[in-house]
Design a protein around this motif. Structure first.
Motif, PDB file in Angstrom:
ATOM      1  N   ALA A 233       0.828  -1.210   0.000  1.00 49.38           N
ATOM      2  CA  ALA A 233       0.000   0.000   0.000  1.00 49.38           C
ATOM      3  C   ALA A 233       0.858   1.254   0.000  1.00 49.38           C
ATOM      4  CB  ALA A 233      -0.908  -0.007   1.231  1.00 49.38           C
ATOM      5  N   LEU A 234       1.871   1.257   0.886  1.00 44.65           N
ATOM      6  CA  LEU A 234       2.699   2.443   1.041  1.00 44.65           C
ATOM      7  C   LEU A 234       3.491   2.743  -0.235  1.00 44.65           C
ATOM      8  CD1 LEU A 234       2.983   3.944   3.856  1.00 44.65           C
ATOM      9  CD2 LEU A 234       5.382   3.255   3.690  1.00 44.65           C
ATOM     10  N   VAL A 235       4.110   1.707  -0.770  1.00 41.70           N
ATOM     11  CA  VAL A 235       4.961   1.911  -1.955  1.00 41.70           C
ATOM     12  C   VAL A 235       4.112   2.312  -3.154  1.00 41.70           C
ATOM     13  CG1 VAL A 235       6.616   0.822  -3.498  1.00 41.70           C
ATOM     14  CG2 VAL A 235       6.729   0.370  -1.056  1.00 41.70           C
ATOM     15  N   THR A 236       2.887   1.759  -3.248  1.00 41.87           N
ATOM     16  CA  THR A 236       1.993   2.166  -4.334  1.00 41.87           C
ATOM     17  C   THR A 236       1.771   3.667  -4.304  1.00 41.87           C
ATOM     18  OG1 THR A 236       0.874   0.023  -4.261  1.00 41.87           O
ATOM     19  CG2 THR A 236      -0.313   1.824  -5.328  1.00 41.87           C
ATOM     20  N   VAL A 237       1.524   4.207  -3.099  1.00 38.67           N
ATOM     21  CA  VAL A 237       1.307   5.641  -2.967  1.00 38.67           C
ATOM     22  C   VAL A 237       2.563   6.410  -3.378  1.00 38.67           C
ATOM     23  CG1 VAL A 237       0.813   7.497  -1.336  1.00 38.67           C
ATOM     24  CG2 VAL A 237      -0.425   5.329  -1.168  1.00 38.67           C
ATOM     25  N   LEU A 238       3.721   5.912  -2.913  1.00 39.11           N
ATOM     26  CA  LEU A 238       4.973   6.602  -3.260  1.00 39.11           C
ATOM     27  C   LEU A 238       5.202   6.601  -4.774  1.00 39.11           C
ATOM     28  CD1 LEU A 238       7.417   5.411  -0.439  1.00 39.11           C
ATOM     29  CD2 LEU A 238       6.492   7.711  -0.807  1.00 39.11           C
ATOM     30  N   VAL A 239       5.001   5.417  -5.402  1.00 38.48           N
ATOM     31  CA  VAL A 239       5.202   5.337  -6.858  1.00 38.48           C
ATOM     32  C   VAL A 239       4.251   6.288  -7.568  1.00 38.48           C
ATOM     33  CG1 VAL A 239       5.019   3.849  -8.886  1.00 38.48           C
ATOM     34  CG2 VAL A 239       6.063   2.971  -6.817  1.00 38.48           C
ATOM     35  N   ALA A 240       3.005   6.370  -7.084  1.00 41.29           N
ATOM     36  CA  ALA A 240       2.037   7.265  -7.721  1.00 41.29           C
ATOM     37  C   ALA A 240       2.529   8.707  -7.683  1.00 41.29           C
ATOM     38  CB  ALA A 240       0.683   7.140  -7.029  1.00 41.29           C
ATOM     39  N   PHE A 241       3.065   9.129  -6.515  1.00 42.13           N
ATOM     40  CA  PHE A 241       3.551  10.510  -6.401  1.00 42.13           C
ATOM     41  C   PHE A 241       4.779  10.748  -7.279  1.00 42.13           C
ATOM     42  CE2 PHE A 241       1.167  10.837  -2.276  1.00 42.13           C
ATOM     43  CZ  PHE A 241       0.391  11.920  -2.665  1.00 42.13           C
ATOM     44  N   VAL A 242       5.737   9.832  -7.208  1.00 41.69           N
ATOM     45  CA  VAL A 242       6.953  10.020  -8.005  1.00 41.69           C
ATOM     46  C   VAL A 242       6.624   9.992  -9.498  1.00 41.69           C
ATOM     47  CG1 VAL A 242       9.262   9.145  -8.485  1.00 41.69           C
ATOM     48  CG2 VAL A 242       8.372   9.053  -6.164  1.00 41.69           C
ATOM     49  N   SER A 243       5.669   9.105  -9.888  1.00 42.93           N
ATOM     50  CA  SER A 243       5.271   9.038 -11.301  1.00 42.93           C
ATOM     51  C   SER A 243       4.748  10.382 -11.779  1.00 42.93           C
ATOM     52  CB  SER A 243       4.170   7.995 -11.491  1.00 42.93           C
ATOM     53  OG  SER A 243       4.660   6.716 -11.233  1.00 42.93           O
ATOM     54  N   GLU A 244       4.014  11.065 -10.886  1.00 42.84           N
ATOM     55  CA  GLU A 244       3.468  12.354 -11.277  1.00 42.84           C
ATOM     56  C   GLU A 244       4.597  13.341 -11.578  1.00 42.84           C
ATOM     57  OE1 GLU A 244       0.265  14.918  -9.008  1.00 42.84           O
ATOM     58  OE2 GLU A 244      -0.215  12.772  -9.031  1.00 42.84           O
TER      59      GLU A 244
END
Lengths: 366, 366, 366
Positions: free
Chosen positions: A220-231
């Motif tokens: 869950a946590l890494v998904t959120v991080l990847v989403a932010f960095v992807s942006e």
């Protein structure tokens, strides 16, 4: 509880790059206009996050039994690619979304497969793998390529609103068909005829089990991080590409695909070196199939909800040609279930030819 | 003498539709402008006539020995399609003739083959069939597709009279080549190398022999009936399609092909359920080959005699693309000589994708 | 020392045509404007020279051991085609160079292969050959076709100078890639994995050894003669084609390819009749591969030195389509490692269809 996570990080130098994640966010806050820096930093931060993401997915899958585990791997296996594409979708950058879909298919089916054959072949004289599995994946890829070819070929001149509506309806219909056939393919290989595909579906042997709680939290946590960095990655990409003199086609096709697939490549290559080619071929073709028959159609359907406008499956003809070439190459090459270094060199060369073409391509042709 | 015929009709519910044949003629006399009604009635009447026609052909073939029987099946097996196409040819509806040729190839090679695999696979875990035979048919289909591709690709912009003459000369030459190679293929599979194709060519076991006289009379009579009903079908088709909101491409490709091939589909599907996949594959690919290498070239050559103008082999590019997709799919899928339900689902899905595209296509694109 | 040469000439009626070589030079001096005569004479003179050239190459190769011999055969095996193309290159006739490259690939992969299968199959019921070797060659051909397809497809409308530069850069890059992969392919089949390709690479058994001195002298002398005759051939070709009513596309594709490959065809056909199909397939596909991955890229690179302007790899789309058809046909057909007469008929027919199309083609379409 988090001991296994730290152990993992200590043993896997790739994960040391995780230190760059806070750096990206800091840089974004301090100088949001330093596009090239943000672009390079976000690439370097996505790679370890993607590795952690696929490790956590595998850990959850290992705890949930073969059937659900297989399904989890089959749907979350390309979560990084999905998150990058979603960021681009929300930004309305449909050209980038499509380039990254086509690029991921081509990169997985040619580069990941070819380099696995090459790296494995340099150590082992002849390597064998389950050709039933490779054939199934090649067949699914072939179907997906046809589905993406049709709207792209039909309406080249389609500036009219009727043509646009046809393309959109067709894309939605094709997306549903692709997801259904992907589901049937999973039922076939994981349930009704699993004995024909043994060896290819199973993931790495457990290198230290993760507790389910840790695995789910990490996921869950890494998904959120990847989403932010992807942006940040998507935002900085276009400016950075111009600065670095790269064509958008090259960035979308090659850079995004290599970044998104870096973690899987590490697994595929290391399996090939250990003469576990079933695993390498399964990861490479499986990823290509998943992007073509699951990620791409999901993006089309999701675009009705989150995009500024619905996305269709109409690709730049060059992208369709490349997907067709990748599919045919993978199909021809996996026909025998045997490999040697030269087969790898051949497949990798097809990728090099396509990458070289994209690199030389002037921006406007995209 | 006609007892076997009545027995056949009593046992085969499909043949009860024969009662509709006089109804069609009556309707045509009473209200010749009721196009949609005539269209639906003529479809319902052609299906049982086609079934009877192929039953009579088989009965004659069974009486005349393997070699002549094989030849009869190979030339009269798609008599219904030929008669419908001849009716369209005489009416000068070349677009319909071509759509029905391409549609019959695609429908046989994808839908009939795919649904046979699917229906057989739902009952049997794995089915095997003679792959030599399938490969030969796939090779012949590949050749025919190339032959139809060339005039279609060469002269896209060919409005000039030189271009038209080239296309016509080329089509006549290609037709002769296709018929010759079809004849050689028969010599190869029925004579010089028949041991490699055993199992695939033989028709159903005799379900009650018909006397030769009855078989020949039925053959002649039903041929005449099909010819008449086909004329009504072709006349009513265009108006009915407009009323029903179907594009002409969809009608020519899908409806005509399904109607013309209904009888063979019944045989192919029932054989697949009985685990006699050799027969199913033989009927499906054999029909596609026969239409591509015999019916189509015969129509081109006959058009010099009966058509308002000679017909060529220049197809709508989309039709060529679909034939190419059908040929490649059939070739990939029959490569191993083994089948399971998912292979059938995959092939049927390719057909569904093409049918969906044709259904959504606006009329003008045809 | 020259006894073996005379013995060879006495036993090989084809070599009696060598008498025409001085006749060509005489005719060229006396009436340099008699294009049709010079064209026909130079054809008749190149054929025996090509036969002698390949005999001398083999003789040198036989004396130098397997590895160097294999390399010699692999680089000088299509010396005639190379010399004709160089003559055309120096004359700035890039259309002819490209037509002859594409034509040689198509002729070798379809006509030489197909006629070998047909001639062998008419004498032997079923023939077997090493399919590993055929697969490797088909894979290399597939790669080369992709490499030639890309610049041809990308810049159809490329009249602008940017587009021309892109095509030129791409062609140079692709040429280097093709030569490298050709070299790797040789290393693979002659060195690291030679046990998989046994049978296919070895040349004829020595029919009377030539001393090395004689072989080298013949090689050098005949090369010079072929170079001179090629020049006359290229000069006379265009005028002669017009007089004979042949389209330039037909001459470049069919005539030049048949003339250049005549000597190899004689070897391939005679091997097929003797049931040594490994040799026939090796010569046919090997020649096609050599022209695609060695002769063509060498011509591109050499054009920077000797041509009026650099040559690119951008082909007429029809030529690319034909190369693609040839590659796919060769790949499909050699998949099993077995052959019978009908396979040969099928492959030859594909060639006949292409040749017929080129024959009928109006000059301007080239």
């Amino acid at each position: 509880m988090v001991t296994p996570l730290f152990k993992e990080i200590r043993h896997n130098p790739l994960l040391w790059l995780l230190a760059l994640v806070p750096v990206v966010f800091a840089a974004q806050t301090i100088s949001p206009a330093a596009h090239t820096l943000l672009f390079l930093l976000s690439i370097a931060a996505i790679v370890p996050l993607a590795a952690l993401l696929s490790r956590a997915t595998e850990a959850v899958a290992a705890k949930t039994g073969d059937m659900i585990g297989g399904l989890l791997n089959a749907t979350l296996g390309n979560l990084t690619e999905l998150l990058i594409a979603l960021a681009a979708l929300q930004a309305g950058q449909y050209v980038l979304v499509k380039a990254s879909i086509a690029g991921a298919i081509v990169t997985n089916a040619l580069f990941m497969l070819g380099a696995s054959f090459l790296l494995g072949g340099l150590r082992h004289h002849i390597q064998e793998y389950n050709r039933n599995s490779a054939r199934l994946q090649a067949g699914l890829l072939f179907l997906a390529t046809i589905a993406m070819l049709i709207p792209s070929v039909l309406n080249q001149d389609g500036a009219s609103s009727t043509a646009a509506k046809l393309t959109q309806d067709l894309s939605a219909g094709l997306s549903v068909v692709l997801i259904v056939i992907y589901g049937l393919g999973l039922a076939f290989s994981l349930r009704t005829h699993r004995e024909f595909f043994s060896g290819a579906e199973h993931a790495e042997p457990d290198e230290g089990q993760w507790p389910l709680g840790l695995a789910l939290t990490t996921l869950a946590l890494v998904t959120v991080l990847v989403a932010f960095v992807s942006e940040i990655f998507v935002e900085s990409l276009q400016q950075a590409a111009t600065t670095l003199g790269l064509s958008p086609a090259f960035v979308g096709f090659i850079i995004v695909a290599l970044v998104g697939g870096a973690a899987e490549m590490v697994s595929a290559f290391s399996a090939a070196r250990k003469d576990r080619l079933d695993l390498s071929v399964g990861i490479a073709l499986g990823s290509a199939v998943q992007i073509a028959l699951f990620v791409a159609p999901v993006l089309v359907l999701v675009s009705y909800l989150i995009g500024p406008a619905p996305m269709n499956l109409q690709f730049w003809p060059g992208a369709v040609a490349m997907m067709l070439i990748a599919t045919m190459t993978a199909s021809l090459v996996t026909n025998t279930g045997r490999s040697a270094w030269f087969i790898g060199a051949l497949v990798t060369t097809v990728y090099v030819i396509l990458a070289m073409t994209l690199y030389l391509l002037p921006p406007r042709v995209q």
